[in-house]
Design a protein around this motif. Structure first.
Motif, PDB file in Angstrom:
ATOM      1  N   ALA A   1       0.836  -1.206   0.000  1.00 38.41           N
ATOM      2  CA  ALA A   1       0.000   0.000   0.000  1.00 38.41           C
ATOM      3  C   ALA A   1       0.870   1.256   0.000  1.00 38.41           C
ATOM      4  O   ALA A   1       0.624   2.197  -0.760  1.00 38.41           O
ATOM      5  CB  ALA A   1      -0.937  -0.010   1.210  1.00 38.41           C
ATOM      6  N   ASP A   2       1.924   1.259   0.836  1.00 42.58           N
ATOM      7  CA  ASP A   2       2.823   2.414   0.885  1.00 42.58           C
ATOM      8  C   ASP A   2       3.483   2.648  -0.473  1.00 42.58           C
ATOM      9  O   ASP A   2       3.588   3.787  -0.936  1.00 42.58           O
ATOM     10  CB  ASP A   2       3.925   2.194   1.937  1.00 42.58           C
ATOM     11  CG  ASP A   2       3.359   2.254   3.358  1.00 42.58           C
ATOM     12  OD1 ASP A   2       2.194   2.691   3.504  1.00 42.58           O
ATOM     13  OD2 ASP A   2       4.061   1.841   4.300  1.00 42.58           O
ATOM     14  N   ALA A   3       3.927   1.557  -1.093  1.00 37.78           N
ATOM     15  CA  ALA A   3       4.611   1.678  -2.384  1.00 37.78           C
ATOM     16  C   ALA A   3       3.658   2.204  -3.463  1.00 37.78           C
ATOM     17  O   ALA A   3       4.054   3.007  -4.308  1.00 37.78           O
ATOM     18  CB  ALA A   3       5.194   0.329  -2.806  1.00 37.78           C
ATOM     19  N   VAL A   4       2.408   1.763  -3.418  1.00 42.24           N
ATOM     20  CA  VAL A   4       1.436   2.237  -4.407  1.00 42.24           C
ATOM     21  C   VAL A   4       1.132   3.712  -4.157  1.00 42.24           C
ATOM     22  O   VAL A   4       1.095   4.519  -5.091  1.00 42.24           O
ATOM     23  CB  VAL A   4       0.142   1.382  -4.368  1.00 42.24           C
ATOM     24  CG1 VAL A   4      -0.935   2.004  -5.254  1.00 42.24           C
ATOM     25  CG2 VAL A   4       0.436  -0.043  -4.814  1.00 42.24           C
ATOM     26  N   GLU A   5       0.978   4.053  -2.899  1.00 43.85           N
ATOM     27  CA  GLU A   5       0.716   5.445  -2.516  1.00 43.85           C
ATOM     28  C   GLU A   5       1.813   6.362  -3.070  1.00 43.85           C
ATOM     29  O   GLU A   5       1.550   7.405  -3.631  1.00 43.85           O
ATOM     30  CB  GLU A   5       0.670   5.524  -0.975  1.00 43.85           C
ATOM     31  CG  GLU A   5       0.287   6.864  -0.411  1.00 43.85           C
ATOM     32  CD  GLU A   5      -1.205   7.120  -0.507  1.00 43.85           C
ATOM     33  OE1 GLU A   5      -1.955   6.324   0.084  1.00 43.85           O
ATOM     34  OE2 GLU A   5      -1.601   8.099  -1.158  1.00 43.85           O
ATOM     35  N   LYS A   6       3.067   5.922  -2.911  1.00 47.28           N
ATOM     36  CA  LYS A   6       4.220   6.738  -3.347  1.00 47.28           C
ATOM     37  C   LYS A   6       4.580   6.496  -4.802  1.00 47.28           C
ATOM     38  O   LYS A   6       5.561   7.051  -5.294  1.00 47.28           O
ATOM     39  CB  LYS A   6       5.443   6.411  -2.467  1.00 47.28           C
ATOM     40  CG  LYS A   6       5.328   6.982  -1.048  1.00 47.28           C
ATOM     41  CD  LYS A   6       6.615   6.773  -0.259  1.00 47.28           C
ATOM     42  CE  LYS A   6       6.883   5.312  -0.015  1.00 47.28           C
ATOM     43  NZ  LYS A   6       7.676   4.980   1.159  1.00 47.28           N
ATOM     44  N   ARG A   7       3.818   5.611  -5.468  1.00 47.80           N
ATOM     45  CA  ARG A   7       4.124   5.219  -6.849  1.00 47.80           C
ATOM     46  C   ARG A   7       5.583   4.775  -6.959  1.00 47.80           C
ATOM     47  O   ARG A   7       6.329   5.198  -7.856  1.00 47.80           O
ATOM     48  CB  ARG A   7       3.840   6.373  -7.829  1.00 47.80           C
ATOM     49  CG  ARG A   7       2.353   6.777  -7.920  1.00 47.80           C
ATOM     50  CD  ARG A   7       1.532   5.672  -8.567  1.00 47.80           C
ATOM     51  NE  ARG A   7       0.171   6.064  -8.910  1.00 47.80           N
ATOM     52  CZ  ARG A   7      -0.907   5.864  -8.136  1.00 47.80           C
ATOM     53  NH1 ARG A   7      -0.776   5.284  -6.948  1.00 47.80           N
ATOM     54  NH2 ARG A   7      -2.111   6.217  -8.538  1.00 47.80           N
ATOM     55  N   ASP A   8       6.002   3.918  -6.029  1.00 54.10           N
ATOM     56  CA  ASP A   8       7.363   3.394  -5.986  1.00 54.10           C
ATOM     57  C   ASP A   8       7.473   2.198  -6.928  1.00 54.10           C
ATOM     58  O   ASP A   8       7.328   1.042  -6.533  1.00 54.10           O
ATOM     59  CB  ASP A   8       7.686   3.002  -4.530  1.00 54.10           C
ATOM     60  CG  ASP A   8       9.112   2.507  -4.351  1.00 54.10           C
ATOM     61  OD1 ASP A   8       9.791   2.247  -5.374  1.00 54.10           O
ATOM     62  OD2 ASP A   8       9.542   2.378  -3.197  1.00 54.10           O
ATOM     63  N   ALA A   9       7.748   2.494  -8.198  1.00 49.01           N
ATOM     64  CA  ALA A   9       7.754   1.450  -9.229  1.00 49.01           C
ATOM     65  C   ALA A   9       8.874   0.448  -8.994  1.00 49.01           C
ATOM     66  O   ALA A   9       8.738  -0.736  -9.313  1.00 49.01           O
ATOM     67  CB  ALA A   9       7.890   2.091 -10.605  1.00 49.01           C
ATOM     68  N   SER A  10       9.982   0.893  -8.407  1.00 49.39           N
ATOM     69  CA  SER A  10      11.110  -0.023  -8.262  1.00 49.39           C
ATOM     70  C   SER A  10      10.790  -1.093  -7.211  1.00 49.39           C
ATOM     71  O   SER A  10      11.104  -2.270  -7.395  1.00 49.39           O
ATOM     72  CB  SER A  10      12.390   0.779  -7.970  1.00 49.39           C
ATOM     73  OG  SER A  10      12.978   0.380  -6.778  1.00 49.39           O
ATOM     74  N   PHE A  11      10.135  -0.703  -6.110  1.00 44.57           N
ATOM     75  CA  PHE A  11       9.758  -1.694  -5.087  1.00 44.57           C
ATOM     76  C   PHE A  11       8.757  -2.712  -5.639  1.00 44.57           C
ATOM     77  O   PHE A  11       8.937  -3.919  -5.497  1.00 44.57           O
ATOM     78  CB  PHE A  11       9.173  -0.991  -3.846  1.00 44.57           C
ATOM     79  CG  PHE A  11       8.776  -1.954  -2.759  1.00 44.57           C
ATOM     80  CD1 PHE A  11       9.731  -2.492  -1.906  1.00 44.57           C
ATOM     81  CD2 PHE A  11       7.444  -2.326  -2.598  1.00 44.57           C
ATOM     82  CE1 PHE A  11       9.360  -3.388  -0.900  1.00 44.57           C
ATOM     83  CE2 PHE A  11       7.070  -3.227  -1.598  1.00 44.57           C
ATOM     84  CZ  PHE A  11       8.036  -3.761  -0.752  1.00 44.57           C
ATOM     85  N   ILE A  12       7.727  -2.200  -6.303  1.00 45.35           N
ATOM     86  CA  ILE A  12       6.698  -3.095  -6.862  1.00 45.35           C
ATOM     87  C   ILE A  12       7.334  -4.034  -7.897  1.00 45.35           C
ATOM     88  O   ILE A  12       7.060  -5.233  -7.930  1.00 45.35           O
ATOM     89  CB  ILE A  12       5.551  -2.273  -7.509  1.00 45.35           C
ATOM     90  CG1 ILE A  12       4.815  -1.445  -6.444  1.00 45.35           C
ATOM     91  CG2 ILE A  12       4.583  -3.170  -8.274  1.00 45.35           C
ATOM     92  CD1 ILE A  12       4.040  -2.245  -5.416  1.00 45.35           C
TER      93      ILE A  12
END
Lengths: 266, 212
Positions: A16-27
């Motif tokens: 959820a945090d990664a999606v919120e921040k649009r962290d493409a590298s984590f996803i």
């Protein structure tokens, strides 16, 4: 056994945090680790974002597909989110899911008939949850007939028998297993799929229960599962059961997993 | 050990046979039904709820304790005159519109009943209008809503807005729960309480009603 990697689900806080921040590298990394562990499809679920679900799901589709060369399992009870996400998907996605609930059925049917895709048919009746084997088989059969009647090839259909907790009703385990067997017998070519964790709701040692449940489901004919492919104990169970059921010629996959250090020791 | 204390322990253990025979003994010995209920049964279910909320007890054990209490209630109910049975409060409960999941909602209803609340269960797929209409009709202390799907959670907000429009939002405590529901969402939609599980539902209900 077809494996759908379940980890990219926003009900998990880090996702959820990664999606919120649009962290493409984590996803992207979570997608790649599941691909390496043997996933055939990567599930994407952004349900917790409510009104923003469709946007988040579309972003996830593009992000995951730019990280791995796999089709995705688009996972939402919301037809609107699925319809939005399918447009961003390259290749044939798995749509998770359609059911007999009126709105869900009528709005998704034109989508799954128009786009080439696999479709998860969840055994949810129009106004109630099935409890017995017979009710599950009835809803499953209805869905299979309606979908094939619209020209969807039977092998693209994945019936989900609707896993419910044994903690609440001790007969649930058998009801699910028998439903899998009956549906697989009655409709040659069809697939069955399920998640594992609902079965252990309300009990301790859930991962142990989930693992053994997977083995039983496989013995009753389950052909696909939504699970965490990075869980080494679970995957060791899966690989050894595949072999024991005679689906791993010369025990090749099992031995290879051992040689690559992917099997648990005990 | 007194019979009541032993009854209390039998209910916590979910030993239905022992609980029923101890209740019968207490009734035969002329113990007041209210005392059997409060100290033997409800106090036991309170303990069960606490142990469940803290992870010491699990769903099947909770169901067994509730079953034990229900069997004991059958024996003491005839002892109460109509209207005699004191209730902790009235609760209207249901799963919101578009959502057919009832397991969590049923567990909450069962534990609330075990704690001494009077329950009206509206079932699943309950519209905002139905919730509000029942709230006007029954005048409950608590309106409890469950959702297992993120897509149906907006039904909770809609119900609260409909309560506001009907001018009765201040007359009832709204409690929500269900797997995708969070404390943040509860405060965002101005629910009065959030319960992550059936044991917590009882604890939270008592807290918002000021019952000790």
């Amino acid at each position: 056994m077809l494996i759908v990697g379940e980890k990219i689900n926003t009900s998990r806080k880090r996702i959820a945090d990664a999606v919120e921040k649009r962290d493409a590298s984590f996803i992207g990394k979570v997608a790649q680790s599941q691909a390496r562990a043997g996933a055939h499809y990567i599930d994407v679920n952004a349900g917790t974002f409510l009104e923003k679900e469709a946007d988040c799901l579309c972003w996830l589709v593009e992000t995951v597909q730019s990280a791995v060369d796999l089709p995705l399992c688009l996972d939402s009870p919301s037809p609107d989110a699925l319809i939005a996400a399918i447009k961003h998907h390259n290749g044939e996605p798995m749509i998770n899911s359609i059911s007999l609930e009126k709105y869900r059925f009528s709005s998704l049917l034109p989508v799954v008939t128009r786009h080439p895709c696999c479709v998860v048919a969840l055994c949810m009746a129009e106004t109630s949850m099935p409890a017995t084997v017979e009710e599950r088989v009835q809803v499953g059969s209805d869905l299979i007939q309606k979908l094939t009647g619209q020209g969807i090839p039977i092998e693209k259909i994945y019936v989900d028998p609707l896993v419910q907790p044994v903690s609440v009703d001790i007969r649930m385990g058998n009801a699910i297993l028998e439903a899998i067997r009956n549906i697989m017998n009655d409709f040659p070519g069809v697939n069955t799929i399920c998640g594992l964790s609902n079965v252990s709701f309300g009990l301790p040692s859930r991962r142990l229960i989930n693992r053994n449940f997977l083995a039983l489901c496989m013995a009753y004919g389950l052909s696909a599962a939504i699970l965490d492919p990075c869980d080494a104990e679970l995957m060791s169970t899966l690989l050894s059961v595949e072999m024991l059921l005679g689906r791993d010629e010369y025990c090749e996959n099992f031995i290879e997993a051992y040689q690559n250090g992917r099997l648990t020791k005990a | 050990m007194s019979d009541i204390k032993a009854l209390n322990e039998a209910v916590i253990k979910g030993d239905i046979q022992t609980a029923v025979s101890l209740t019968q003994n207490a009734v035969d010995a002329g113990k007041k039904a209210q005392e059997i209920l409060d100290q033997g049964l409800i106090a036991a279910m309170d303990k069960v709820g606490e142990k469940f909320a803290s992870g010491e007890m699990f769903v099947p054990q909770m169901l067994r304790s509730a079953k034990a209490m229900q069997e004991c209630m059958k024996l003491i109910k005839p002892q109460f005159q109509e209207g005699d049975l004191t209730s902790k409060g009235k609760v209207v409960i249901g799963t919101v519109k578009g959502d057919l999941h009832d397991i969590g909602k049923n567990l909450v209803a069962m534990m609330m009943e075990g704690a001494g609340f009077t329950i009206t269960d509206l079932g699943v797929d309950v519209s905002a209008d139905t919730f509000v209409q029942k709230a006007q009709e029954i005048e409950p202390d608590i309106l409890a809503m469950s959702a297992l799907l993120s897509t149906t959670m907006p039904g909770m907000r809609e119900t609260i807005e409909t309560l506001q429009k009907a001018g009765i939002k201040d007359k009832v405590m709204v409690m929500i729960g269900g797997a995708p529901v969070t404390a943040n969402f509860a405060s965002e939609i101005k629910a009065d309480a959030y319960a992550p599980d059936a044991g917590s539902a009882v604890i939270e209900a008592k807290k918002v009603l000021g019952i000790t």
